[in-house]
Write an enzyme that holds these catalytic residues in place. Structure first.
Site, PDB file in Angstrom:
ATOM      1  N   LEU A   1       0.816  -1.219   0.000  1.00  0.00           N
ATOM      2  CA  LEU A   1       0.000   0.000   0.000  1.00  0.00           C
ATOM      3  C   LEU A   1       0.850   1.270   0.000  1.00  0.00           C
ATOM      4  O   LEU A   1       1.940   1.305   0.558  1.00  0.00           O
ATOM      5  CB  LEU A   1      -0.935  -0.017   1.220  1.00  0.00           C
TER       6      LEU A   1
ATOM      7  N   HIS B   1      -3.217   4.452  -2.665  1.00  0.00           N
ATOM      8  CA  HIS B   1      -4.290   3.680  -2.017  1.00  0.00           C
ATOM      9  C   HIS B   1      -4.960   4.536  -0.946  1.00  0.00           C
ATOM     10  O   HIS B   1      -6.187   4.536  -0.825  1.00  0.00           O
ATOM     11  CB  HIS B   1      -3.725   2.417  -1.355  1.00  0.00           C
TER      12      HIS B   1
END
Ligand code: PAF
Length: 282
Positions: free
Chosen positions: A33, A37
């Site tokens: 991530l 994101h």
């Protein structure tokens, strides 16, 4: 932050929230991530009462086994990132067996040609894998809305098609591409770039912006030639494809029509790392 790993528990948690009248947003991810994101989680949180994030590296969407093997995985790091972004998130981190059972296979979808061009042509089977895992995830999570970045613009069009084919009740929301200050689109793959490759890679977006400028008064062919020429002598970046396509059918644009929307799509190799990006042209 709640972390679920099996189907019945996440389904029951979501069903409970829905029963209380909450709107459920869903952000499917393959982990690794980053800020891109986080912008999706924030957008989802602003528009929904409860946000579910899935972290699952989906084997069926990798046409290249080496790419699957080297895909960055760090569940602990991802959970810390999620907790620091928003401790209210519900996280679903299933195993491959939880999603696929014993048959790790894609469903054979046809998306009216959307899956045959660009990413679909260079990564055979990729979109069938994406669609298959999303069908499973949508059935498990049963969200009202699902959020996807426009960096994967072709994927976004295909997901809309999937929702229509499967008559799913989820509404798909496309979110703007999140970029580093120097213009490089945020991607989990950026972590694998060497310093030289990272320094070279803002050239991709710079070239897309030049292409957009040229598109005002040059033909598709001329813009195409310009981009190919730009990458010709680049030491760190190798152009895989540059395509100008109709923004909804994704078919190659041979001529320009006033009434149509066009987009430019690009895929570039920085060593073994494959980077994609796209831009609206009009
Ligand atoms: O865009 C991605 O990260 C993946 O393709 C998705 C949508 C999570 C499906 O595995």
């Amino acid at each position: 932050m709640h972390v679920y790993t099996n189907r019945p528990e996440i389904s029951a948690a979501v069903a409970k929230h829905k029963k209380n009248g909450s709107k459920i947003g869903f952000v499917p991810t393959m982990g690794a991530l980053h800020r891109g994101h986080a912008s999706l989680f924030n957008f989802a949180s602003k528009n929904c009462d409860i946000v579910v994030v899935s972290v699952f590296v989906n084997p069926t969407q990798f046409n290249n086994p080496k790419d699957l093997e080297t895909y960055p995985r760090d569940l602990q790091g991802d959970l810390e990132f999620l907790e620091s972004t928003n401790p209210e998130l519900l996280v679903f981190a299933p195993s491959t067996t939880t999603i696929y059972g014993s048959k790790v296979e894609s469903i054979n979808y046809s998306f009216d040609g959307l899956n045959q061009v660009m990413e679909g042509a260079f990564r055979p089977g990729h979109f069938e894998g994406v669609a298959t895992v999303l069908k499973h995830l949508f059935e498990i999570v049963n969200p009202d809305f699902a959020f996807f970045g426009e960096k994967d613009y072709q994927q976004l069009q295909i997901i809309n098609k999937l929702v229509a084919i499967e008559a799913l009740s989820v509404k798909i929301i496309g979110c703007p591409i999140s970029r580093h200050k120097d213009g490089l689109a945020e991607s989990s793959r950026n972590k694998r770039l060497t310093k030289d490759q990272r320094d070279a890679s803002p050239f991709i977006y710079k070239t897309l912006m030049q292409a957009k400028e040229l598109f005002n008064d040059q033909t598709v062919d001329e813009v195409q030639k310009f981009v190919v020429h730009q990458f010709k002598d680049n030491m760190h970046l190798e152009l895989e494809y540059f395509e100008i396509a109709n923004a909804s059918t994704l078919t190659h644009a041979s001529t320009k029509k006033e009434s149509e929307k066009y987009r430019a799509f690009i895929a570039v190799f920085a060593g073994e790392v494959r980077l994609i990006d796209n831009i609206a042209l009009n």
